[in-house]
Write a protein that holds these residues in place. Structure first.
Motif, PDB file in Angstrom:
ATOM      1  N   LEU A 170      62.666  44.769  28.060  1.00 20.06           N
ATOM      2  CA  LEU A 170      62.330  43.643  28.938  1.00 20.06           C
ATOM      3  C   LEU A 170      60.964  43.845  29.591  1.00 20.06           C
ATOM      4  N   PHE A 171      60.736  45.018  30.164  1.00 19.10           N
ATOM      5  CA  PHE A 171      59.459  45.260  30.826  1.00 19.10           C
ATOM      6  C   PHE A 171      58.309  45.374  29.831  1.00 19.10           C
ATOM      7  N   ALA A 172      58.582  45.843  28.618  1.00 24.89           N
ATOM      8  CA  ALA A 172      57.532  45.849  27.582  1.00 24.89           C
ATOM      9  C   ALA A 172      57.135  44.414  27.244  1.00 24.89           C
ATOM     10  N   ALA A 173      58.132  43.552  27.082  1.00 24.53           N
ATOM     11  CA  ALA A 173      57.849  42.144  26.777  1.00 24.53           C
ATOM     12  C   ALA A 173      57.124  41.468  27.945  1.00 24.53           C
ATOM     13  N   LEU A 174      57.545  41.780  29.167  1.00 22.33           N
ATOM     14  CA  LEU A 174      56.877  41.192  30.339  1.00 22.33           C
ATOM     15  C   LEU A 174      55.440  41.701  30.482  1.00 22.33           C
ATOM     16  N   THR A 175      55.211  42.975  30.135  1.00 24.04           N
ATOM     17  CA  THR A 175      53.841  43.512  30.164  1.00 24.04           C
ATOM     18  C   THR A 175      52.985  42.788  29.132  1.00 24.04           C
ATOM     19  N   LEU A 176      53.524  42.620  27.938  1.00 23.25           N
ATOM     20  CA  LEU A 176      52.804  41.887  26.896  1.00 23.25           C
ATOM     21  C   LEU A 176      52.465  40.479  27.372  1.00 23.25           C
ATOM     22  N   MET A 177      53.436  39.766  27.920  1.00 24.35           N
ATOM     23  CA  MET A 177      53.199  38.395  28.386  1.00 24.35           C
ATOM     24  C   MET A 177      52.223  38.370  29.562  1.00 24.35           C
ATOM     25  N   GLY A 178      52.373  39.334  30.484  1.00 21.38           N
ATOM     26  CA  GLY A 178      51.461  39.398  31.631  1.00 21.38           C
ATOM     27  C   GLY A 178      50.029  39.678  31.218  1.00 21.38           C
ATOM     28  N   THR A 179      49.860  40.433  30.145  1.00 21.92           N
ATOM     29  CA  THR A 179      48.514  40.731  29.654  1.00 21.92           C
ATOM     30  C   THR A 179      47.950  39.542  28.888  1.00 21.92           C
ATOM     31  N   MET A 180      48.814  38.752  28.295  1.00 23.41           N
ATOM     32  CA  MET A 180      48.345  37.574  27.551  1.00 23.41           C
ATOM     33  C   MET A 180      47.885  36.461  28.493  1.00 23.41           C
ATOM     34  N   ILE A 181      48.376  36.485  29.734  1.00 17.43           N
ATOM     35  CA  ILE A 181      47.890  35.525  30.733  1.00 17.43           C
ATOM     36  C   ILE A 181      46.602  36.118  31.286  1.00 17.43           C
ATOM     37  N   LYS A 182      45.494  35.692  30.717  1.00 13.93           N
ATOM     38  CA  LYS A 182      44.224  36.329  31.080  1.00 13.93           C
ATOM     39  C   LYS A 182      43.207  35.303  31.554  1.00 13.93           C
ATOM     40  N   ILE A 183      42.390  35.775  32.470  1.00 15.74           N
ATOM     41  CA  ILE A 183      41.306  34.975  33.019  1.00 15.74           C
ATOM     42  C   ILE A 183      40.014  35.646  32.569  1.00 15.74           C
ATOM     43  N   PRO A 184      39.270  35.025  31.646  1.00 13.56           N
ATOM     44  CA  PRO A 184      38.060  35.671  31.125  1.00 13.56           C
ATOM     45  C   PRO A 184      36.948  35.756  32.165  1.00 13.56           C
ATOM     46  N   LEU A 185      36.184  36.812  32.066  1.00 17.61           N
ATOM     47  CA  LEU A 185      35.010  37.006  32.920  1.00 17.61           C
ATOM     48  C   LEU A 185      33.753  36.930  32.052  1.00 17.61           C
ATOM     49  N   PRO A 186      32.611  36.644  32.633  1.00 23.95           N
ATOM     50  CA  PRO A 186      31.371  36.546  31.848  1.00 23.95           C
ATOM     51  C   PRO A 186      31.011  37.840  31.109  1.00 23.95           C
ATOM     52  N   THR A 187      31.531  38.972  31.557  1.00 22.59           N
ATOM     53  CA  THR A 187      31.205  40.257  30.937  1.00 22.59           C
ATOM     54  C   THR A 187      31.941  40.476  29.620  1.00 22.59           C
ATOM     55  N   GLY A 188      32.890  39.606  29.291  1.00 22.02           N
ATOM     56  CA  GLY A 188      33.714  39.795  28.105  1.00 22.02           C
ATOM     57  C   GLY A 188      35.056  40.413  28.451  1.00 22.02           C
ATOM     58  N   ALA A 189      35.151  41.024  29.619  1.00 19.40           N
ATOM     59  CA  ALA A 189      36.423  41.567  30.092  1.00 19.40           C
ATOM     60  C   ALA A 189      37.271  40.417  30.621  1.00 19.40           C
ATOM     61  N   PHE A 190      38.503  40.714  31.003  1.00 17.96           N
ATOM     62  CA  PHE A 190      39.349  39.667  31.556  1.00 17.96           C
ATOM     63  C   PHE A 190      40.299  40.240  32.601  1.00 17.96           C
ATOM     64  N   ILE A 191      40.713  39.369  33.487  1.00 19.89           N
ATOM     65  CA  ILE A 191      41.703  39.701  34.501  1.00 19.89           C
ATOM     66  C   ILE A 191      43.061  39.312  33.920  1.00 19.89           C
ATOM     67  N   HIS A 192      44.056  40.153  34.128  1.00 17.15           N
ATOM     68  CA  HIS A 192      45.398  39.860  33.601  1.00 17.15           C
ATOM     69  C   HIS A 192      46.459  40.402  34.546  1.00 17.15           C
ATOM     70  N   PHE A 193      47.723  40.133  34.234  1.00 19.89           N
ATOM     71  CA  PHE A 193      48.826  40.511  35.110  1.00 19.89           C
ATOM     72  C   PHE A 193      49.715  41.608  34.516  1.00 19.89           C
ATOM     73  N   GLY A 194      49.297  42.198  33.410  1.00 14.92           N
ATOM     74  CA  GLY A 194      50.074  43.266  32.782  1.00 14.92           C
ATOM     75  C   GLY A 194      50.206  44.495  33.661  1.00 14.92           C
ATOM     76  N   ASN A 195      49.136  44.833  34.388  1.00 13.59           N
ATOM     77  CA  ASN A 195      49.190  46.015  35.260  1.00 13.59           C
ATOM     78  C   ASN A 195      50.246  45.851  36.349  1.00 13.59           C
ATOM     79  N   SER A 196      50.401  44.644  36.856  1.00 19.28           N
ATOM     80  CA  SER A 196      51.421  44.388  37.883  1.00 19.28           C
ATOM     81  C   SER A 196      52.813  44.664  37.335  1.00 19.28           C
ATOM     82  N   VAL A 197      53.058  44.234  36.109  1.00 13.55           N
ATOM     83  CA  VAL A 197      54.364  44.443  35.499  1.00 13.55           C
ATOM     84  C   VAL A 197      54.626  45.929  35.284  1.00 13.55           C
ATOM     85  N   VAL A 198      53.609  46.659  34.849  1.00 15.09           N
ATOM     86  CA  VAL A 198      53.784  48.101  34.625  1.00 15.09           C
ATOM     87  C   VAL A 198      54.131  48.800  35.941  1.00 15.09           C
ATOM     88  N   LEU A 199      53.402  48.488  36.994  1.00 15.77           N
ATOM     89  CA  LEU A 199      53.680  49.118  38.284  1.00 15.77           C
ATOM     90  C   LEU A 199      55.088  48.764  38.762  1.00 15.77           C
TER      91      LEU A 199
END
Length: 182
Positions: free
Chosen positions: A15-44
Protein backbone atom coordinates in the motif's frame (compact mmCIF):
# COMPACT_ATOMS: atom_id res chain seq x y z
CA UNK A 1 5.07 -13.82 13.73
CA UNK A 2 1.76 -15.34 12.79
CA UNK A 3 0.43 -15.59 9.26
CA UNK A 4 -2.15 -12.81 9.67
CA UNK A 5 0.50 -10.36 10.89
CA UNK A 6 2.82 -11.23 7.97
CA UNK A 7 0.00 -10.70 5.49
CA UNK A 8 -0.89 -7.39 7.16
CA UNK A 9 2.74 -6.25 6.95
CA UNK A 10 2.99 -7.26 3.29
CA UNK A 11 -0.21 -5.40 2.48
CA UNK A 12 1.02 -2.26 4.27
CA UNK A 13 4.34 -2.33 2.39
CA UNK A 14 2.49 -2.75 -0.91
CA UNK A 15 0.00 0.00 0.00
CA UNK A 16 2.69 2.51 0.95
CA UNK A 17 4.78 1.58 -2.10
CA UNK A 18 1.77 2.29 -4.32
CA UNK A 19 1.04 5.53 -2.45
CA UNK A 20 4.70 6.60 -2.83
CA UNK A 21 4.50 5.90 -6.55
CA UNK A 22 1.27 7.90 -6.87
CA UNK A 23 2.60 10.72 -4.67
CA UNK A 24 5.69 10.98 -6.85
CA UNK A 25 3.59 11.00 -10.02
CA UNK A 26 1.75 14.08 -8.73
CA UNK A 27 4.49 16.49 -9.69
CA UNK A 28 4.83 20.21 -10.11
CA UNK A 29 7.58 20.97 -12.65
CA UNK A 30 10.16 23.65 -11.98
CA UNK A 31 12.09 25.64 -14.61
CA UNK A 32 15.28 23.76 -13.65
CA UNK A 33 13.87 20.46 -14.94
CA UNK A 34 13.39 19.17 -11.40
CA UNK A 35 9.94 18.82 -9.89
CA UNK A 36 8.14 19.04 -6.58
CA UNK A 37 6.23 15.90 -5.59
CA UNK A 38 4.51 14.25 -2.62
CA UNK A 39 6.32 10.89 -2.58
CA UNK A 40 8.65 11.98 0.23
CA UNK A 41 5.65 12.71 2.45
CA UNK A 42 4.32 9.20 1.93
CA UNK A 43 7.71 7.65 2.72
CA UNK A 44 8.02 9.60 5.96
CA UNK A 45 4.48 8.65 6.95
CA UNK A 46 5.23 5.00 6.17
CA UNK A 47 8.31 5.03 8.38
CA UNK A 48 6.40 6.67 11.23
CA UNK A 49 3.18 4.68 10.95
CA UNK A 50 4.39 1.20 9.99
CA UNK A 51 8.06 0.77 10.93
CA UNK A 52 11.49 1.81 9.75
CA UNK A 53 12.24 -1.27 7.65
CA UNK A 54 8.80 -1.65 6.12
CA UNK A 55 8.31 2.07 5.56
CA UNK A 56 11.73 2.56 3.97
CA UNK A 57 11.25 -0.54 1.82
CA UNK A 58 7.83 0.66 0.70
CA UNK A 59 9.17 4.11 -0.13
CA UNK A 60 12.20 2.73 -1.92
CA UNK A 61 10.04 0.38 -3.99
CA UNK A 62 7.63 3.21 -4.86
CA UNK A 63 10.49 5.46 -5.98
CA UNK A 64 12.17 2.56 -7.80
CA UNK A 65 9.02 1.78 -9.78
CA UNK A 66 8.46 5.47 -10.53
CA UNK A 67 12.00 5.80 -11.89
CA UNK A 68 11.69 2.66 -14.03
CA UNK A 69 8.37 3.82 -15.51
CA UNK A 70 9.47 7.41 -16.14
CA UNK A 71 12.84 7.12 -17.83
CA UNK A 72 15.05 7.42 -14.74
CA UNK A 73 16.09 3.75 -14.56
CA UNK A 74 19.73 4.62 -13.90
CA UNK A 75 18.71 6.47 -10.73
CA UNK A 76 16.31 3.82 -9.42
CA UNK A 77 18.83 1.96 -7.20
CA UNK A 78 19.99 5.24 -5.66
CA UNK A 79 16.48 6.15 -4.52
CA UNK A 80 16.01 2.72 -3.00
CA UNK A 81 19.13 3.33 -0.88
CA UNK A 82 18.15 6.93 -0.17
CA UNK A 83 14.81 5.80 1.27
CA UNK A 84 16.64 3.72 3.86
CA UNK A 85 19.08 6.53 4.75
CA UNK A 86 16.39 9.20 5.06
CA UNK A 87 14.12 6.72 6.84
CA UNK A 88 16.91 5.98 9.33
CA UNK A 89 17.32 9.68 10.11
CA UNK A 90 13.57 10.04 10.60
CA UNK A 91 13.39 6.92 12.74
CA UNK A 92 16.30 8.08 14.91
CA UNK A 93 14.43 11.33 15.58
CA UNK A 94 11.21 9.35 16.08
CA UNK A 95 13.04 7.32 18.74
CA UNK A 96 13.80 10.53 20.65
CA UNK A 97 10.06 10.78 21.29
CA UNK A 98 9.80 7.08 22.25
CA UNK A 99 7.98 6.35 18.97
CA UNK A 100 4.97 8.31 20.24
CA UNK A 101 5.21 12.00 19.34
CA UNK A 102 2.35 13.86 20.97
CA UNK A 103 2.78 17.36 19.55
CA UNK A 104 3.05 18.78 16.06
CA UNK A 105 6.42 20.38 16.85
CA UNK A 106 7.79 16.89 17.53
CA UNK A 107 6.67 15.73 14.10
CA UNK A 108 8.28 18.86 12.64
CA UNK A 109 11.57 17.90 14.34
CA UNK A 110 11.33 14.39 12.87
CA UNK A 111 10.59 15.83 9.43
CA UNK A 112 13.48 18.27 9.75
CA UNK A 113 15.90 15.43 10.57
CA UNK A 114 14.63 13.47 7.57
CA UNK A 115 14.97 16.63 5.47
CA UNK A 116 18.59 17.16 6.50
CA UNK A 117 19.38 13.56 5.49
CA UNK A 118 17.53 14.05 2.17
CA UNK A 119 19.44 17.26 1.48
CA UNK A 120 22.82 15.68 2.24
CA UNK A 121 22.03 12.62 0.10
CA UNK A 122 20.86 14.84 -2.77
CA UNK A 123 24.00 16.99 -2.65
CA UNK A 124 26.23 13.89 -2.57
CA UNK A 125 24.37 12.35 -5.52
CA UNK A 126 24.46 15.54 -7.61
CA UNK A 127 28.15 16.09 -6.81
CA UNK A 128 29.07 12.54 -7.82
CA UNK A 129 27.01 12.81 -11.02
CA UNK A 130 28.80 16.05 -11.95
CA UNK A 131 32.18 14.46 -11.24
CA UNK A 132 31.26 11.47 -13.42
CA UNK A 133 30.47 13.99 -16.15
CA UNK A 134 34.00 15.39 -15.79
CA UNK A 135 33.83 18.20 -13.25
CA UNK A 136 36.34 18.62 -10.46
CA UNK A 137 35.14 18.22 -6.86
CA UNK A 138 34.74 21.89 -5.91
CA UNK A 139 32.82 22.99 -9.04
CA UNK A 140 30.77 19.78 -8.89
CA UNK A 141 29.83 20.50 -5.28
CA UNK A 142 28.78 24.09 -6.00
CA UNK A 143 26.85 23.00 -9.08
CA UNK A 144 25.10 20.43 -6.89
CA UNK A 145 24.13 23.12 -4.39
CA UNK A 146 22.66 25.18 -7.23
CA UNK A 147 20.25 22.32 -8.03
CA UNK A 148 18.86 22.10 -4.49
CA UNK A 149 15.89 24.54 -4.59
CA UNK A 150 13.49 21.75 -5.62
CA UNK A 151 14.85 19.51 -2.87
CA UNK A 152 14.40 22.26 -0.29
CA UNK A 153 10.82 22.89 -1.44
CA UNK A 154 10.13 19.14 -1.28
CA UNK A 155 11.57 19.01 2.25
CA UNK A 156 9.37 21.83 3.51
CA UNK A 157 6.25 20.49 1.79
CA UNK A 158 6.97 17.08 3.33
CA UNK A 159 7.28 18.58 6.82
CA UNK A 160 4.04 20.51 6.36
CA UNK A 161 2.03 17.60 4.96
CA UNK A 162 3.28 15.05 7.50
CA UNK A 163 2.67 17.49 10.37
CA UNK A 164 -0.93 17.90 9.27
CA UNK A 165 -1.85 14.27 8.59
CA UNK A 166 0.33 12.19 10.94
CA UNK A 167 -1.93 12.30 14.00
CA UNK A 168 -5.24 11.58 12.20
CA UNK A 169 -3.61 8.73 10.24
CA UNK A 170 -1.97 7.28 13.36
CA UNK A 171 -5.33 7.27 15.12
CA UNK A 172 -7.06 5.64 12.15
CA UNK A 173 -4.39 2.95 11.83
CA UNK A 174 -4.53 2.16 15.54
CA UNK A 175 -8.29 1.78 15.36
CA UNK A 176 -8.19 -0.34 12.21
CA UNK A 177 -5.17 -2.55 12.78
CA UNK A 178 -4.85 -2.78 16.54
CA UNK A 179 -8.37 -2.14 17.76
CA UNK A 180 -6.87 0.33 20.20
CA UNK A 181 -8.49 3.70 20.81
CA UNK A 182 -6.03 6.54 21.14
Amino acid sequence: MNSDKRIQNLVLVALFAALTLMGTMIKIPLPTGAFIHFGNSVVLLAVLLVSYWQGALAGGLGFFIFDILNGFAAEAPYFLVESFVVGAAAYAAFSLFKHKPTRIHQVVVIGFCAGVAKFIMSVIKATIMAMIAGAQLKPAFFAALATMPATIINIFSTILIVSLVYFPLRRAMQLIFHNQPV
